[in-house]
Scaffold this motif. Structure first.
Motif, mmCIF file in Angstrom:
data_model
loop_
_atom_site.group_PDB
_atom_site.id
_atom_site.type_symbol
_atom_site.label_atom_id
_atom_site.label_comp_id
_atom_site.label_asym_id
_atom_site.label_seq_id
_atom_site.Cartn_x
_atom_site.Cartn_y
_atom_site.Cartn_z
ATOM 1 N N GLY A 1 0.798 -1.223 0.000
ATOM 2 C CA GLY A 1 0.000 0.000 0.000
ATOM 3 C C GLY A 1 0.825 1.263 0.000
ATOM 4 O O GLY A 1 0.388 2.294 0.521
ATOM 5 N N SER A 2 2.000 1.229 -0.595
ATOM 6 C CA SER A 2 2.869 2.413 -0.566
ATOM 7 C C SER A 2 2.272 3.592 -1.326
ATOM 8 O O SER A 2 2.678 4.734 -1.123
ATOM 9 N N ALA A 3 1.278 3.351 -2.181
ATOM 10 C CA ALA A 3 0.629 4.438 -2.917
ATOM 11 C C ALA A 3 -0.223 5.318 -2.020
ATOM 12 O O ALA A 3 -0.452 6.490 -2.334
ATOM 13 N N ILE A 4 -0.663 4.776 -0.890
ATOM 14 C CA ILE A 4 -1.621 5.517 -0.063
ATOM 15 C C ILE A 4 -1.184 5.678 1.383
ATOM 16 O O ILE A 4 -1.868 6.337 2.158
ATOM 17 N N HIS A 5 -0.050 5.082 1.764
ATOM 18 C CA HIS A 5 0.413 5.162 3.141
ATOM 19 C C HIS A 5 1.711 5.964 3.234
ATOM 20 O O HIS A 5 2.370 6.227 2.225
ATOM 21 N N TYR A 6 2.057 6.329 4.449
ATOM 22 C CA TYR A 6 3.353 6.971 4.689
ATOM 23 C C TYR A 6 4.440 6.101 4.107
ATOM 24 O O TYR A 6 4.539 4.911 4.413
ATOM 25 N N ARG A 7 5.273 6.671 3.248
ATOM 26 C CA ARG A 7 6.242 5.875 2.495
ATOM 27 C C ARG A 7 7.456 5.531 3.356
ATOM 28 O O ARG A 7 8.131 6.411 3.904
ATOM 29 N N LEU A 8 7.722 4.236 3.457
ATOM 30 C CA LEU A 8 8.887 3.744 4.176
ATOM 31 C C LEU A 8 10.101 3.730 3.247
ATOM 32 O O LEU A 8 9.949 3.670 2.019
#
Length: 277
Positions: A32-39
Motif C-alpha cells: 500500500g505504498s501508494a496511499i500510506h506513509y512511504r517507508l
C-alpha cells in the motif's frame, strides 16, 4: 555448493517495520505504498500495480506487484515483517504454541540459528515446489479449544458470503477444481498467514489463479458497505480470503504430484524501536 546468480528472493511484506535482515536474498517491500506513509524500502506502487487497493487486499498487493513487474528467480517467497520460516537445525517442539516460536531481532546469531542465510534456505527448499507453514488444527473462535472447519472458522470471524462467492468463482472459472475446493474448505486443518516460497512457475500459476478468483469476488461485493469499514475488522476482505483459498491451491498442487514442504512458522517479538510511529 555453487548457485546460479539469483536462485531465490524472499520479500518481507511490511507496513510499519523499519529494521530488516541485511541480506541480499531478502527484500523488504511496503504494502500500500501508494496511499500510506512511504517507508525507505521498496514499494508496490510502480508500473502495473493494485497498491491503492491495499486496505482490502493487505499483504496481497505486494504479491501482485512482484508477479507483474519483476524477473523472478528460481524460488520466490513472501514473509511478513514479524513472521518467518525456520530453516535451521534449532527447531522448537511442535507442542510449543506458534506465538512462542519466537525471535527478537535479526542478529547474526539468529541468522545462523534459524538458517536465514541463502545457502541454508536454498538447501532446505531445493527440490520442493511449494513451501508452507506447518499445517495447524483449525480451532473454533472465540474459545479456541474445539476443532472446526476452515469454512466454520471463516464464518465465525468474517462474512461467510464472501467465502461462498470465492467458492462460486472457483466453480465457474475452474470447474475441475470445485470438488477439491469444497473438500478442502471443510477440513479441520489449515495453513495460515499466507506466507510461502514457491518455484517461479508455480508462483505464476498461483497468482493467475488467485487473482482471477479474488477479482471475481470484488466485482460482486460493495466495498463501500459498512460491512467493510476498518472499524469492523473486515476491511481486509481479500487478504482474509487469500489466506483461506491458499489452502485450496496447495491441495490442488498436492494432487498434481507437486512436492509440498512444511516449515516452522516463527513469530518476531520485536522491540518498539522496530516500529514506525
Amino acid at each position: 555448493m555453487s548457485f546460479m546468480r539469483n536462485p531465490l528472493k524472499i520479500y518481507i511484506v511490511s507496513h510499519n517495520a523499519k529494521v530488516f535482515p541485511e541480506l541480499p536474498h531478502f527484500e523488504a517491500i511496503q504494502g500500500g505504498s501508494a496511499i500510506h506513509y512511504r517507508l525507505p524500502i521498496s514499494g508496490d506502487d510502480t508500473k502495473d500495480n493494485i497498491s491503492a487497493r491495499n486496505p482490502f487486499y493487505a499483504e496481497i498487493t505486494p504479491m501482485y506487484w512482484v508477479w507483474k513487474n519483476t524477473r523472478l528467480p528460481k524460488y520466490v517467497g513472501f514473509f511478513h515483517y514479524r513472521r518467518f520460516f525456520n530453516f535451521g537445525p534449532d527447531q522448537y517442539p511442535e507442542s510449543v504454541h506458534w506465538s512462542e516460536k519466537s525471535f527478537h531481532d535479526f542478529s547474526e546469531e539468529n541468522i545462523a540459528r534459524f538458517g536465514w542465510d541463502k545457502d541454508s534456505i536454498y538447501n532446505s527448499v531445493h527440490g520442493s515446489d511449494i513451501v508452507t507453514p506447518v499445517i495447524e488444527t483449525v480451532l473454533r473462535p472465540p474459545e479456541w479449544r474445539e476443532a472446526t472447519s476452515l469454512y466454520n472458522h471463516y464464518d465465525a470471524l468474517h462474512h461467510i458470503r464472501d467465502l461462498e462467492l470465492a467458492l462460486e468463482g472457483i466453480a465457474k472459472l475452474y470447474p475441475e477444481h470445485s470438488k477439491v475446493a469444497e473438500e478442502t474448505i471443510q477440513r479441520k486443518e489449515g495453513y495460515f498467514c499466507h506466507m510461502y516460497i514457491m518455484r517461479a512457475e508455480v508462483f505464476r500459476e498461483y497468482m493467475e489463479w488467485l487473482f482471477s478468483i479474488l477479482f471475481y469476488v470484488e466485482q460482486r461485493v460493495d466495498l463501500s458497505s459498512p460491512l467493510y469499514l476498518k472499524e469492523y475488522g473486515n476491511q481486509r476482505i481479500f487478504g482474509f480470503l487469500g489466506e483461506r483459498i491458499f489452502n485450496i491451491f496447495v491441495e490442488i498442487s498436492r494432487r498434481k504430484g507437486r512436492n509440498i514442504l512444511e516449515k516452522q512458522r516463527l513469530f518476531g517479538k520485536l522491540p518498539e524501536h522496530y516500529m514506525v510511529s
